[in-house]
Design a protein around this motif. Structure first.
Motif, PDB file in Angstrom:
ATOM      1  N   CYS A  58       8.844  -3.474   1.457  1.00 40.89           N
ATOM      2  CA  CYS A  58       8.898  -2.251   0.638  1.00 40.89           C
ATOM      3  C   CYS A  58      10.100  -1.387   1.005  1.00 40.89           C
ATOM      4  CB  CYS A  58       7.604  -1.454   0.759  1.00 40.89           C
ATOM      5  SG  CYS A  58       7.258  -0.847   2.406  1.00 40.89           S
ATOM      6  N   CYS A 116       2.723  -5.043   3.441  1.00 46.02           N
ATOM      7  CA  CYS A 116       3.660  -5.931   2.735  1.00 46.02           C
ATOM      8  C   CYS A 116       4.434  -6.841   3.698  1.00 46.02           C
ATOM      9  CB  CYS A 116       4.629  -5.085   1.920  1.00 46.02           C
ATOM     10  SG  CYS A 116       5.728  -4.108   2.968  1.00 46.02           S
ATOM     11  N   CYS A 139       2.789   0.988   6.870  1.00 43.81           N
ATOM     12  CA  CYS A 139       1.424   0.441   6.954  1.00 43.81           C
ATOM     13  C   CYS A 139       1.351  -1.062   7.254  1.00 43.81           C
ATOM     14  CB  CYS A 139       0.663   0.730   5.666  1.00 43.81           C
ATOM     15  SG  CYS A 139       1.146  -0.319   4.278  1.00 43.81           S
ATOM     16  N   ARG A 140       2.373  -1.814   7.061  1.00 47.01           N
ATOM     17  CA  ARG A 140       2.468  -3.257   7.309  1.00 47.01           C
ATOM     18  C   ARG A 140       1.789  -4.115   6.254  1.00 47.01           C
ATOM     19  NH1 ARG A 140       3.292  -4.386  13.565  1.00 47.01           N
ATOM     20  NH2 ARG A 140       3.851  -6.414  12.752  1.00 47.01           N
ATOM     21  N   GLY A 177       7.023   1.822   4.322  1.00 51.49           N
ATOM     22  CA  GLY A 177       7.346   1.248   5.621  1.00 51.49           C
ATOM     23  C   GLY A 177       6.496   1.746   6.769  1.00 51.49           C
ATOM     24  N   ALA A 197       0.856  -1.198   0.000  1.00 49.42           N
ATOM     25  CA  ALA A 197       0.000   0.000   0.000  1.00 49.42           C
ATOM     26  C   ALA A 197       0.885   1.239   0.000  1.00 49.42           C
ATOM     27  CB  ALA A 197      -0.946  -0.003   1.188  1.00 49.42           C
ATOM     28  N   CYS A 198       1.533   1.520   1.144  1.00 51.08           N
ATOM     29  CA  CYS A 198       2.248   2.800   1.255  1.00 51.08           C
ATOM     30  C   CYS A 198       3.588   2.813   0.529  1.00 51.08           C
ATOM     31  CB  CYS A 198       2.466   3.137   2.731  1.00 51.08           C
ATOM     32  SG  CYS A 198       3.650   2.032   3.549  1.00 51.08           S
ATOM     33  N   ARG A 199       4.207   1.676   0.371  1.00 57.22           N
ATOM     34  CA  ARG A 199       5.571   1.541  -0.183  1.00 57.22           C
ATOM     35  C   ARG A 199       6.557   2.410   0.596  1.00 57.22           C
ATOM     36  NH1 ARG A 199       4.800  -0.930  -5.651  1.00 57.22           N
ATOM     37  NH2 ARG A 199       7.053  -0.930  -5.887  1.00 57.22           N
TER      38      ARG A 199
END
Ligand code: FES
Length: 325
Positions: A312, A282, A279-280, A277, A273-275
């Motif tokens: 990410c 990934c 939001c978790r 680090g 999602a955020c790419r």
């Protein structure tokens, strides 16, 4: 309602309105107007936007409200699509899917006193915290830094509160001078906990000025701040190998590539999602190797355990990393 964090609930955009220059507020409710999953101050909502993007927005309303979620979205000049979609395409009565609220910015309910520092749209999780303090009769103060008053979300209600509680820093009225992070830290009492959300330069300045009182500081990062390169990365070149245990493949992650980018380049589509680090989305299990954590959300215990990482941004301290992929 469910405890499954992957559950997606359709929510109706029951209201969307302008709050300040380039800031809109979106009210989301259940399709049947029923109760929503609970949240705590500092929580955020993960939204599946209609254009295929996943974005996270802090909840700003009082967490005692169970009938709606409120988010505020600033139109970002360098939007990667999320804020542009919400400002340009999202309409009242649209239905969007959301994952249940999660909280990486928990408020300690037992602190003696609270000092909130917000920069720009970073006011959103702080507003939920202020609601909580007001409702629970807890001592708090706010330092709110904005570029101009026209861009200050929730200027009206905040300016009507006790001026002793709310200190404004309007950069345009200060000849472009930024908030003095050293002065903020110097004003912090020993029994105060400071919660800060805003642009990375503001949070980095507070973090650096407050190194001696780090245990009193809490941050909600929108993006991981720049970090110095570790000297011992991978094989020393900054590159490292990735073993994908489920598929049996081995990939090379180049120095200028993230693990996520290396996986995508090989045709895989891991969730993200955020790419950045924060939001978790990934999060991936590590089966062997030593992760170089560069995210802003894993706890100290999770880092020490070394069995997961956020692909990410995080890298490898060992020449090879084996992942459960
Ligand atoms: Fe958000 Fe990796 S995509 S932490």
């Amino acid at each position: 309602m469910t405890n499954n964090p992957l559950y997606q609930q359709p929510l109706r955009v029951s209201r969307i309105s302008a709050e300040a220059k380039d800031v809109c507020v979106v009210e989301l409710t259940a399709l049947d107007n029923g109760e929503l999953a609970p949240f705590t101050p500092g929580a955020h909502l993960e939204l599946m936007l209609g254009n295929g993007l996943i974005r996270h927005y802090s909840l700003l309303n009082d967490c005692s409200e169970r009938h709606r979620y409120l988010i505020a979205v600033g139109l970002s000049e360098d939007s990667r699509g999320g804020s542009r979609f919400i400002h340009g395409s999202l309409r009242q009565n649209d239905v969007i899917n959301a994952r249940p609220p999660r909280n990486n910015f928990e408020l300690d309910p037992h602190a003696e006193r609270y000092c909130f520092v917000a920069g720009g749209i970073g006011i959103t999780p702080i507003l939920a915290m202020i609601h909580w303090c007001q409702r629970n009769n807890r001592p708090w103060r706010l330092i709110y830094s904005v570029r101009s008053l026209q861009r200050a979300a929730y200027y009206e209600p905040l300016s009507q509160l006790d001026p002793a509680r709310v200190q404004w820093h309007v950069t345009d009225q200060q000849g472009g001078r930024h908030l003095d992070a050293r002065a903020v830290i110097d004003s912090l009492a020993s029994d105060e906990q400071l919660y800060c959300c805003g642009p990375s330069p503001l949070m980095s300045a507070i973090r650096d000025a407050g190194a001696a009182v780090a245990s009193q500081l809490h941050f909600e990062w929108f993006a991981a701040p720049a970090q110095p390169e570790a000297e011992t990365l991978g094989d020393g070149s900054g590159a490292f190998d990735l073993q994908l245990l489920r598929s049996g493949r081995t990939l090379r992650v180049e120095a200028e590539q993230s693990i996520l980018e290396a996986l995508e380049a090989s045709g895989l589509e891991p969730p993200f999602a955020c790419r950045a680090g924060v939001c978790r989305t990934c999060e991936t299990r590590v089966c062997a190797g030593q992760p170089d954590h560069r995210d802003m959300v894993l706890s100290d215990e999770e880092r020490a355990a070394g069995d997961c990482l956020l692909i990410c941004v995080s890298r490898s301290l060992s020449p090879s990393l084996a992942l459960d992929l």
